[in-house]
Motif scaffolding. Structure first.
Motif, PDB file in Angstrom:
ATOM      1  N   GLN A   1       0.783  -1.240  -0.487  1.00 38.74           N
ATOM      2  CA  GLN A   1      -0.173   0.354  -0.125  1.00 38.74           C
ATOM      3  C   GLN A   1       0.582   1.591  -0.188  1.00 38.74           C
ATOM      4  O   GLN A   1       0.453   2.477  -0.734  1.00 38.74           O
ATOM      5  CB  GLN A   1      -1.232   0.340   1.247  1.00 38.74           C
ATOM      6  CG  GLN A   1      -1.971  -1.062   1.197  1.00 38.74           C
ATOM      7  CD  GLN A   1      -2.954  -0.670   2.638  1.00 38.74           C
ATOM      8  OE1 GLN A   1      -2.527  -0.458   3.902  1.00 38.74           O
ATOM      9  NE2 GLN A   1      -3.999  -2.605   2.642  1.00 38.74           N
TER      10      GLN A   1
ATOM     11  N   GLN B   1       1.237   3.985  -3.411  1.00 39.92           N
ATOM     12  CA  GLN B   1       0.966   5.449  -2.245  1.00 39.92           C
ATOM     13  C   GLN B   1       2.078   6.175  -3.354  1.00 39.92           C
ATOM     14  O   GLN B   1       2.097   7.348  -4.157  1.00 39.92           O
ATOM     15  CB  GLN B   1       0.478   5.876  -1.576  1.00 39.92           C
ATOM     16  CG  GLN B   1       0.541   7.140  -1.204  1.00 39.92           C
ATOM     17  CD  GLN B   1      -0.940   7.286  -1.225  1.00 39.92           C
ATOM     18  OE1 GLN B   1      -1.722   7.171  -1.770  1.00 39.92           O
ATOM     19  NE2 GLN B   1      -0.931   9.483  -1.564  1.00 39.92           N
ATOM     20  N   SER B   2       2.935   6.254  -3.365  1.00 40.18           N
ATOM     21  CA  SER B   2       4.283   6.445  -3.361  1.00 40.18           C
ATOM     22  C   SER B   2       4.808   6.963  -5.085  1.00 40.18           C
ATOM     23  O   SER B   2       4.643   7.659  -5.388  1.00 40.18           O
ATOM     24  CB  SER B   2       5.578   6.458  -2.509  1.00 40.18           C
ATOM     25  OG  SER B   2       6.992   7.233  -3.022  1.00 40.18           O
TER      26      SER B   2
ATOM     27  N   THR C   1       1.888   8.733  -6.584  1.00 45.44           N
ATOM     28  CA  THR C   1       1.525  10.589  -6.454  1.00 45.44           C
ATOM     29  C   THR C   1       3.069  10.930  -7.069  1.00 45.44           C
ATOM     30  O   THR C   1       3.452  12.347  -6.747  1.00 45.44           O
ATOM     31  CB  THR C   1       1.739  10.253  -4.804  1.00 45.44           C
ATOM     32  OG1 THR C   1       2.454   9.334  -4.264  1.00 45.44           O
ATOM     33  CG2 THR C   1       0.317  10.308  -4.585  1.00 45.44           C
TER      34      THR C   1
ATOM     35  N   ALA D   1      -1.537  14.137  -6.179  1.00 43.60           N
ATOM     36  CA  ALA D   1      -1.969  12.998  -7.052  1.00 43.60           C
ATOM     37  C   ALA D   1      -2.091  12.735  -8.702  1.00 43.60           C
ATOM     38  O   ALA D   1      -1.826  14.094  -8.950  1.00 43.60           O
ATOM     39  CB  ALA D   1      -3.573  12.821  -5.966  1.00 43.60           C
TER      40      ALA D   1
END
Length: 462
Positions: free
Chosen positions: A315, A319-320, A323, A461
């Motif tokens: 996760q 996310q990293s 983004t 994002a």
């Protein structure tokens, strides 16, 4: 100061002979630098484990002839001797129609021997030979008269009577015998679908190395070998100073991801990267303050269950990356970025889901050198950039890339059709191609610059 361990064919035993030589030299207290001809990752792991020094790949196809010469001379400094393990048979390489720069097959062990002007020791599998060994050795010896030929090592010798026949045959052609190794089954290194099982998965490896050292002590003709390895003064290499640390790049390094050319990692450091080694398998979180990710090849399919179960890391990575963190992923790294990996039984394991495809393991081996032209930008390449790489995998992407990174053309085995390869996203470079950056500095330079941009940009994002 150096010699090449070559085989008369693949599976002649040159890896075992090379490791026995390295282990015996190390046991004698000598500082040994090893090299491996070709694009292989796994044999160099064993070299490094034995010698305690990173093994360097010598591959003029992925780099250049001049890079091979420079790399070799640079890493001779501060060592007592050097040993090069060849690839396949002595004269096996790219056809002359592919590369015409040398009269021997391009990228072959013979090519490296001529480039570096160092002697070749030929390993001969004698398990089904007696008198014919002389014809084989003599053929290799004079096939290229400009190649320095030091002698032969007789491998898989049977009885004393068998040895006597071999010695008599070679005496007739006046060829030095630099080692005699009997048939033996007590030293084994397990393998799997892409070659030997890597060092990190072998808990009994210290015992194997000790056995190899003993084998080397008793098997080699040291009176003949040591003069070939006698130390010669070597000037200190002129290396560019490392830049001040500017970015932190996370290097995935564990049992699942461990295929890296050490030269690539050195180049990142020289350009100002702090390399942070970590494990997507066993770590519970990703490293702090990271501006880039590098996922090398390896065996994620073997450890797919454990990778899938590490939910917190998956996760955080997803996310990293989504983004904007620049990410470079090769082969096994590409597979990890997919939605899932389906193993040889068809069992599917969820991965990061960055790429909208599944890596499906199969029986077909994809293998060979490629010339690829970038179709679009990634954190490592720009449109129109041409690179040379190597593919070696048994997985396929389903569906195939909707946003291909490269148009790839096989160099060897020769084919006429090009094909789409790799998956491109603005912040992701994902490809089956293994690249050596030694003669393509634009790749690490661009990756560092993209990571610097990330370091100076707020998270947004996509």
């Amino acid at each position: 100061m150096a010699l090449i361990i070559a085989g008369e064919r693949s599976d002649a035993g040159k890896t075992t002979i090379t490791l026995a030589l390295l282990a015996a030299l190390k046991r004698r207290g000598l500082a040994v630098q090893s090299f491996k001809v070709g694009p292989d990752y796994i044999d160099p792991m064993f070299h490094e484990y034995v010698t305690g020094r990173p093994c360097r790949n010598l591959d003029p196809v992925l780099t250049s002839a001049s890079y091979v010469q420079t790399c070799f001379s640079r890493h001779l400094w501060g060592v007592d001797c050097a040993v090069i393990e060849g690839v396949m048979g002595l004269f096996d390489g790219l056809p002359r129609s592919v590369e015409n720069a040398f009269p021997v097959p391009f990228g072959s062990t013979a090519h490296i021997g001529r480039l570096l002007e160092i002697p070749v020791v030929l390993v001969i599998d004698c398990s089904r030979l007696s008198g014919s060994v002389a014809a084989i050795a003599q053929g290799f010896r004079y096939y290229d008269p400009n190649l320095k030929f030091a002698g032969a090592i007789l491998n898989r010798v049977g009885s004393d009577r068998h040895l006597a026949l071999l010695q008599d045959a070679l005496a007739a052609v006046n060829l030095p015998i630099l080692g005699i190794f009997r048939r033996q089954d007590n030293i084994t290194i397990p393998d799997r679908h892409l070659g030997l099982v890597p060092t990190g998965e072998l808990p009994q490896l210290d015992s194997v190395v000790e056995q190899l050292a003993i084998l080397g002590e008793t098997g080699f003709n040291w009176d003949g070998l040591l003069p070939l390895l006698a130390a010669k003064p070597t000037a200190s290499p002129h290396l560019p100073p490392e830049a001040a640390v500017r970015v932190r790049i996370a290097i995935a390094y564990d049992k699942a991801f461990n295929f890296y050319y050490r030269d690539n990692l050195d180049l990142l450091q020289q350009l100002g990267a702090e390399l942070v080694f970590w494990s997507p398998l066993s770590d519970t979180q990703i490293p702090d303050k990271i501006q880039g990710f590098y996922f090398g090849g390896g065996f994620p399919e073997v450890f797919a269950s454990e990778l899938a179960a590490n939910q917190g890391v998956k996760q955080a990575l997803r996310q990293s990356i989504l983004t904007g963190t620049p990410t470079y992923a090769e082969c096994g790294g590409l597979m990890y970025l997919c939605e899932a990996i389906a193993d040889f039984t068809g069992q599917s394991y969820p991965m990061l889901g960055i790429l909208p495809t599944t890596a499906q393991m199969g029986k077909r081996l994809t293998l060979g050198y490629r010339k690829a032209i970038a179709l679009s930008s990634s954190p490592a390449v720009t449109p129109g950039m041409t690179v040379r790489g190597h593919e070696f995998h048994r997985s396929e992407l389903t569906p195939s890339p909707s946003q291909p990174l490269f148009t790839s053309h096989p160099l060897y085995p020769p084919q006429t059709e090009s094909f789409a390869e790799g998956w491109q996203l603005p912040q992701v470079h994902a490809s089956y191609l293994h690249l050596h950056w030694g003669e393509c500095l634009e790749i690490p330079q661009r990756f560092i610059q993209q990571c610097l941009h990330r370091a100076n940009s707020p998270i947004q994002a996509l």
